[in-house]
Structure formats: structure tokens, C-alpha cells
Design a protein around this motif. Sequence first.
Motif, PDB file in Angstrom:
ATOM      1  N   ASP A 145       0.805  -1.239   0.030  1.00 24.41           N
ATOM      2  CA  ASP A 145      -0.010   0.077   0.082  1.00 24.41           C
ATOM      3  C   ASP A 145       0.942   1.180  -0.157  1.00 24.41           C
ATOM      4  O   ASP A 145       0.366   2.227  -0.606  1.00 24.41           O
ATOM      5  N   LEU A 146       1.742   1.107   0.687  1.00 20.39           N
ATOM      6  CA  LEU A 146       2.956   2.315   0.855  1.00 20.39           C
ATOM      7  C   LEU A 146       3.561   2.680  -0.614  1.00 20.39           C
ATOM      8  O   LEU A 146       3.747   3.630  -1.106  1.00 20.39           O
ATOM      9  N   TYR A 147       3.838   1.451  -1.225  1.00 21.93           N
ATOM     10  CA  TYR A 147       4.600   1.485  -2.574  1.00 21.93           C
ATOM     11  C   TYR A 147       3.502   2.194  -3.411  1.00 21.93           C
ATOM     12  O   TYR A 147       3.772   3.149  -4.363  1.00 21.93           O
ATOM     13  N   PHE A 148       2.076   1.925  -3.543  1.00 22.40           N
ATOM     14  CA  PHE A 148       0.857   2.537  -4.320  1.00 22.40           C
ATOM     15  C   PHE A 148       0.897   4.201  -4.066  1.00 22.40           C
ATOM     16  O   PHE A 148       0.810   5.061  -5.071  1.00 22.40           O
ATOM     17  N   VAL A 149       0.929   4.330  -2.852  1.00 22.29           N
ATOM     18  CA  VAL A 149       0.850   5.741  -2.424  1.00 22.29           C
ATOM     19  C   VAL A 149       1.949   6.698  -2.907  1.00 22.29           C
ATOM     20  O   VAL A 149       1.718   7.632  -3.359  1.00 22.29           O
ATOM     21  N   VAL A 150       3.159   6.199  -2.583  1.00 27.57           N
ATOM     22  CA  VAL A 150       4.282   6.889  -3.039  1.00 27.57           C
ATOM     23  C   VAL A 150       4.600   6.923  -4.551  1.00 27.57           C
ATOM     24  O   VAL A 150       4.759   8.208  -5.191  1.00 27.57           O
ATOM     25  N   THR A 151       4.388   5.805  -5.096  1.00 27.27           N
ATOM     26  CA  THR A 151       4.491   5.663  -6.914  1.00 27.27           C
ATOM     27  C   THR A 151       3.241   6.537  -7.513  1.00 27.27           C
ATOM     28  O   THR A 151       3.446   7.584  -8.414  1.00 27.27           O
ATOM     29  N   ALA A 152       2.093   6.444  -7.013  1.00 29.91           N
ATOM     30  CA  ALA A 152       1.255   7.320  -7.620  1.00 29.91           C
ATOM     31  C   ALA A 152       1.070   8.689  -7.247  1.00 29.91           C
ATOM     32  O   ALA A 152       1.096   9.701  -8.109  1.00 29.91           O
ATOM     33  N   LEU A 153       1.780   9.231  -6.111  1.00 27.94           N
ATOM     34  CA  LEU A 153       1.949  10.692  -5.867  1.00 27.94           C
ATOM     35  C   LEU A 153       3.317  11.061  -6.752  1.00 27.94           C
ATOM     36  O   LEU A 153       3.424  12.305  -7.287  1.00 27.94           O
ATOM     37  N   HIS A 154       4.232  10.220  -7.031  1.00 33.23           N
ATOM     38  CA  HIS A 154       5.229  10.523  -7.729  1.00 33.23           C
ATOM     39  C   HIS A 154       4.718  10.749  -9.355  1.00 33.23           C
ATOM     40  O   HIS A 154       5.194  11.565 -10.070  1.00 33.23           O
ATOM     41  N   ALA A 155       3.685   9.825  -9.698  1.00 30.80           N
ATOM     42  CA  ALA A 155       3.326  10.051 -11.256  1.00 30.80           C
ATOM     43  C   ALA A 155       2.628  11.305 -11.287  1.00 30.80           C
ATOM     44  O   ALA A 155       2.806  11.961 -12.309  1.00 30.80           O
ATOM     45  N   LEU A 156       1.892  11.648  -9.911  1.00 31.86           N
ATOM     46  CA  LEU A 156       1.021  13.150 -10.256  1.00 31.86           C
ATOM     47  C   LEU A 156       2.117  14.272 -10.462  1.00 31.86           C
ATOM     48  O   LEU A 156       1.965  15.130 -11.467  1.00 31.86           O
ATOM     49  N   HIS A 157       3.133  14.133  -9.559  1.00 31.60           N
ATOM     50  CA  HIS A 157       4.174  15.191  -9.670  1.00 31.60           C
ATOM     51  C   HIS A 157       4.761  15.136 -11.047  1.00 31.60           C
ATOM     52  O   HIS A 157       5.097  16.277 -11.625  1.00 31.60           O
ATOM     53  N   LEU A 158       5.158  13.870 -11.446  1.00 31.85           N
ATOM     54  CA  LEU A 158       5.646  13.818 -12.952  1.00 31.85           C
ATOM     55  C   LEU A 158       4.799  14.323 -13.972  1.00 31.85           C
ATOM     56  O   LEU A 158       5.260  15.146 -14.724  1.00 31.85           O
ATOM     57  N   THR A 159       3.549  14.183 -13.908  1.00 32.46           N
ATOM     58  CA  THR A 159       2.618  14.579 -15.000  1.00 32.46           C
ATOM     59  C   THR A 159       2.515  16.108 -14.883  1.00 32.46           C
ATOM     60  O   THR A 159       2.457  16.753 -16.027  1.00 32.46           O
ATOM     61  N   ILE A 160       2.729  16.441 -13.757  1.00 30.20           N
ATOM     62  CA  ILE A 160       2.756  18.135 -13.563  1.00 30.20           C
ATOM     63  C   ILE A 160       3.956  18.590 -14.245  1.00 30.20           C
ATOM     64  O   ILE A 160       4.139  19.528 -15.029  1.00 30.20           O
ATOM     65  N   GLY A 161       4.981  17.838 -14.204  1.00 33.17           N
ATOM     66  CA  GLY A 161       6.337  18.178 -14.765  1.00 33.17           C
ATOM     67  C   GLY A 161       6.156  18.187 -16.217  1.00 33.17           C
ATOM     68  O   GLY A 161       6.848  18.995 -17.083  1.00 33.17           O
ATOM     69  N   LEU A 162       5.378  17.174 -16.713  1.00 31.60           N
ATOM     70  CA  LEU A 162       5.422  17.038 -18.330  1.00 31.60           C
ATOM     71  C   LEU A 162       4.668  18.417 -18.830  1.00 31.60           C
ATOM     72  O   LEU A 162       4.893  18.743 -19.931  1.00 31.60           O
ATOM     73  N   PHE A 163       3.639  18.641 -17.886  1.00 29.40           N
ATOM     74  CA  PHE A 163       2.873  19.975 -18.603  1.00 29.40           C
ATOM     75  C   PHE A 163       3.733  21.048 -18.536  1.00 29.40           C
ATOM     76  O   PHE A 163       3.807  21.889 -19.344  1.00 29.40           O
ATOM     77  N   LEU A 164       4.586  21.302 -17.642  1.00 32.76           N
ATOM     78  CA  LEU A 164       5.752  22.412 -17.486  1.00 32.76           C
ATOM     79  C   LEU A 164       6.747  22.197 -18.637  1.00 32.76           C
ATOM     80  O   LEU A 164       6.863  23.315 -19.113  1.00 32.76           O
ATOM     81  N   LEU A 165       7.167  21.148 -18.904  1.00 32.80           N
ATOM     82  CA  LEU A 165       7.965  20.984 -19.773  1.00 32.80           C
ATOM     83  C   LEU A 165       7.595  21.414 -21.442  1.00 32.80           C
ATOM     84  O   LEU A 165       8.179  22.009 -22.164  1.00 32.80           O
ATOM     85  N   ALA A 166       6.174  20.979 -21.674  1.00 37.12           N
ATOM     86  CA  ALA A 166       5.395  21.170 -22.722  1.00 37.12           C
ATOM     87  C   ALA A 166       5.233  22.441 -22.620  1.00 37.12           C
ATOM     88  O   ALA A 166       5.439  23.393 -24.039  1.00 37.12           O
ATOM     89  N   TRP A 167       4.782  23.248 -21.883  1.00 37.39           N
ATOM     90  CA  TRP A 167       4.546  24.762 -21.756  1.00 37.39           C
ATOM     91  C   TRP A 167       5.817  25.530 -22.079  1.00 37.39           C
ATOM     92  O   TRP A 167       5.899  26.696 -22.760  1.00 37.39           O
ATOM     93  N   THR A 168       6.850  25.183 -21.444  1.00 37.17           N
ATOM     94  CA  THR A 168       8.164  25.915 -21.410  1.00 37.17           C
ATOM     95  C   THR A 168       8.662  25.978 -23.059  1.00 37.17           C
ATOM     96  O   THR A 168       9.144  26.982 -23.318  1.00 37.17           O
ATOM     97  N   ALA A 169       8.648  24.449 -23.478  1.00 35.85           N
ATOM     98  CA  ALA A 169       9.132  24.471 -25.076  1.00 35.85           C
ATOM     99  C   ALA A 169       8.287  25.353 -25.972  1.00 35.85           C
ATOM    100  O   ALA A 169       8.775  25.845 -26.829  1.00 35.85           O
ATOM    101  N   ALA A 170       6.735  25.435 -25.674  1.00 35.48           N
ATOM    102  CA  ALA A 170       5.976  26.154 -26.359  1.00 35.48           C
ATOM    103  C   ALA A 170       6.258  27.434 -26.489  1.00 35.48           C
ATOM    104  O   ALA A 170       6.309  28.193 -27.346  1.00 35.48           O
ATOM    105  N   VAL A 171       6.380  28.132 -25.325  1.00 35.14           N
ATOM    106  CA  VAL A 171       6.455  29.674 -25.292  1.00 35.14           C
ATOM    107  C   VAL A 171       7.911  30.136 -25.684  1.00 35.14           C
ATOM    108  O   VAL A 171       8.130  31.150 -26.110  1.00 35.14           O
ATOM    109  N   VAL A 172       8.884  29.142 -25.440  1.00 36.30           N
ATOM    110  CA  VAL A 172      10.199  29.497 -26.007  1.00 36.30           C
ATOM    111  C   VAL A 172      10.178  29.456 -27.391  1.00 36.30           C
ATOM    112  O   VAL A 172      11.014  30.375 -28.040  1.00 36.30           O
TER     113      VAL A 172
END
Length: 212
Positions: A145-172
Motif C-alpha cells: 500500500d505504501l508503494y502505491f501511495v508513493v508511486t502514484a504521488l510521484h506519477a502525479l508530480h511527474l505529470t505536472i512536470g510534463l505539462f511544465l516541459l510542454a508549456w516551456t518548450a511552446a513559449v520558448v
Amino acid sequence: MSDYVTLREPYAVSGQQRDADFLGMYLFLGAEGMMFGALFCLAFAYRTVHPQASALAARHMQLWIATANTAILLTSSLFVALAVHAARNGARRVTAAMLGVALALGLAFLGLKGVEYGIDYRDGLMPVIGHPAAVREGPAGLFIDLYFVVTALHALHLTIGLFLLAWTAAVVLARRKRIPAQAVVVEMTGLYWHFVDVVWVFVFPIFYLARG
């Protein structure tokens, strides 16, 4: 030497504004790090109290996928670092290209993570849904259960990071952010992405390598 920022009020000098930008990001990442740190401490303590159960749970996790994802994330951080270097040198297209490669690698990570979760569901490891496997009974189940909590939370942060990468590339690429004058935007995105990477570097040994 350029401070890679466009001076705005209320700052008197660009160096002051740059320091404030970095301080704000460091405080934010520090708060996020405390959250993950608490979960890591909990998992490590649980491994100490229940070593055999934790090892049993870890042996049901997909080490090969986690290893591949570790290599993918480390490589993506390399390309983000190259994007920051390119932005500081005013190479607009190279910056966007490097961010695009990092974005593709991040999507590959999520794709493999989805495959891994599918295998976990098939094997009865997921909490609440599916038919629970025997390993979920007893102390091993809580470690999973701890594994799922941590990895799902990490995946959420990574998804936010993907949006940031896409936005930054687009505005540049669209010249909405000028580089190197506003390269700090790329630097902030890079810091967040490196944080996501560092979190995974802790996730990998704490959970997947607990098998003994």
C-alpha cells in the motif's frame, strides 16, 4: 554576466529578482521534499520492523520496469540540463528540442508505469480493486500500500512536470519568452523536473530493492 531575467517591479536589480525566483522555487520544492521524506521514513521504518514481509512484497514488484524507468528519468534530466545550457546561450530551437526529448522520455516513463500497474492489477497487488493476492495479507500488504501511495504521488508530480516541459518548450519556441534574457523560466522548469527525478532515485531502492 546576464542574470537571465527581465527586470520587473519591485526589484531594483536583476540579480535580486533572480535570487527571489530561486528562493521561491527552493521553498516550494523543500515543502514537497518534506512530504516525500515523511513517506520514505515511514517505508524505511516499516522495512526495519518487518524485513521479511517487506522483502516478500518487494519480490512481487516489477524490478525490470523500475530499472528501465530509472534509466529513462536520469536520461530525461540530462536533456533538461542541456535545455538550460542552450537557453543560457540563446539557442531557442535547441532549447525547445531538448525539452521535447525530455517530454517524450517522461511520457515513456508514464507508459511503462501504466504497464506496471496493469501487471500489479493482474497479480492482485492493488488495494481495493481486483482480487487480492495472498501476499496482500499481513504486514506485506501494508508495504505494498505504501508503494502505491508513493508511486502514484510521484506519477502525479511527474505529470505536472510534463505539462511544465510542454508549456516551456511552446513559449520558448513561440518567442513568448525571450532567451537568454528570460532563461530563468527554463531554469525553474528544470529544477522541478530534477526534483521529480531525485524523488524517484529514492523510490527505486526503498521499495524495489527491499527484496533482500
